[in-house]
Design a protein around this motif. Structure first.
Motif, short mmCIF file in Angstrom:
data_model
loop_
_atom_site.label_atom_id
_atom_site.label_comp_id
_atom_site.label_asym_id
_atom_site.label_seq_id
_atom_site.Cartn_x
_atom_site.Cartn_y
_atom_site.Cartn_z
N GLU A 25 -0.96 17.03 5.71
CA GLU A 25 0.50 17.09 5.68
C GLU A 25 1.08 17.42 4.29
O GLU A 25 1.96 18.28 4.17
N LEU A 29 3.21 20.81 3.43
CA LEU A 29 4.57 20.80 2.87
C LEU A 29 4.68 21.78 1.69
O LEU A 29 5.67 22.51 1.58
N THR A 78 8.42 19.56 14.38
CA THR A 78 9.00 19.23 13.08
C THR A 78 9.92 20.34 12.62
O THR A 78 11.01 20.11 12.13
N THR A 82 14.06 20.16 11.99
CA THR A 82 14.51 20.18 10.61
C THR A 82 16.03 20.30 10.55
O THR A 82 16.61 21.24 11.08
N LEU A 99 11.22 21.03 2.94
CA LEU A 99 11.26 19.97 1.93
C LEU A 99 12.52 19.13 2.08
O LEU A 99 12.49 17.90 1.91
N HIS A 102 12.54 15.99 3.99
CA HIS A 102 11.99 14.76 3.40
C HIS A 102 12.91 14.16 2.34
O HIS A 102 12.58 13.16 1.72
N VAL A 103 14.05 14.81 2.13
CA VAL A 103 15.01 14.33 1.13
C VAL A 103 16.39 14.26 1.81
O VAL A 103 17.33 14.92 1.39
N LEU A 124 8.02 10.89 -2.80
CA LEU A 124 8.51 11.15 -1.45
C LEU A 124 7.61 10.43 -0.45
O LEU A 124 6.40 10.31 -0.69
N CYS A 126 6.24 11.22 2.14
CA CYS A 126 5.40 12.01 3.03
C CYS A 126 3.96 12.13 2.55
O CYS A 126 3.17 12.89 3.12
#
Ligand code: ZN
Length: 220
Positions: A25, A29, A78, A82, A99, A102-103, A124, A126
């Motif tokens: 993962e 990313l 995923t 998003t 990205l 994840h933020v 992060l 992830c």
């Protein structure tokens, strides 16, 4: 220094792993974020994915393992899920969708930890908690990550600004790859902060007598 795109693409082996759905993962990313910023890698990736799709369609259903199919489907889900805010804050516009997912609260809301030497790091969630650490890294203008070597692989993907080390100058979209054979000293460009996505496998080894002061930096 003039910023030239495509100088430092990610290695083809990582694109291949991503296309095959076998990249861990954190590496996936980096690949997805890099491909969003680098047309050359994006094109290679779409060719690999097209080739993979053609191979999959030629296989009997029984030859595709349930696990690999699950990974492909999970990735598609995923991507579909998003969030794409219509007008992200300026700083967050630096983050490609893979990205940004994840933020969710924005770059400034991350739990930034200041480090000596003009560095700040925000981990992060992830990372896999074992093999890889995933973080955003901000190097102040003209400041540096202390000279270090690596116990495993490290990827620094530039999102904003730029930095140089012994092997080149890296700008937005470029990937600086290092492994146990590499020792380097990344220095941010003088004209502004450098923001990177960092994925590290194992802690780095800071060189020099003051290394112990920075040891918490980039350590899991
Ligand atoms: Zn390094």
């Amino acid at each position: 220094m003039t910023a030239l795109a495509n100088r430092h693409p990610i290695g083809d082996e990582f694109l291949l792993d991503y296309a095959a759905g076998t990249a861990p993962e954190p590496i996936a990313l980096v690949v997805a974020t890099h491909a969003a910023l680098n047309p050359q890698s994006r094109e290679t990736l779409s060719r690999l994915e097209a080739a993979g799709g053609a191979m999959l369609s030629g296989l009997s259903p029984a030859s595709v393992s349930a696990a690999s199919l699950d990974r492909v489907l999970a990735r598609l889900e995923t991507q579909e899920a998003t969030p794409l805010p219509t007008r992200p804050p300026v700083a967050d516009a630096l983050l490609p969708p893979a990205l940004r997912a994840h933020v969710p609260k924005g770059i400034e809301a991350l739990p930034w930890r200041r480090r000596a030497g003009g560095l700040a790091e925000a981990e992060l969630p992830c990372g896999d908690g074992k093999r890889y650490k995933v973080s955003l890294l901000r190097i102040g203008a003209g400041r540096s990550i202390p000279r270090h070597s690596h116990r495993g692989e490290e990827m620094l993907l530039v999102l904003d600004g730029g930095f140089s080390d012994e092997h080149g100058h890296y700008v937005r979209g470029d990937v600086c790859f290092a492994d146990a054979a590499v020792e380097h000293h990344p220095v941010a460009d003088a004209d502004g902060d450098c923001l990177c996505l960092a994925v590290t496998e194992g802690p780095i080894r800071i060189k020099g007598p003051l290394g112990f002061l920075l040891r918490p930096f980039l350590r899991r």
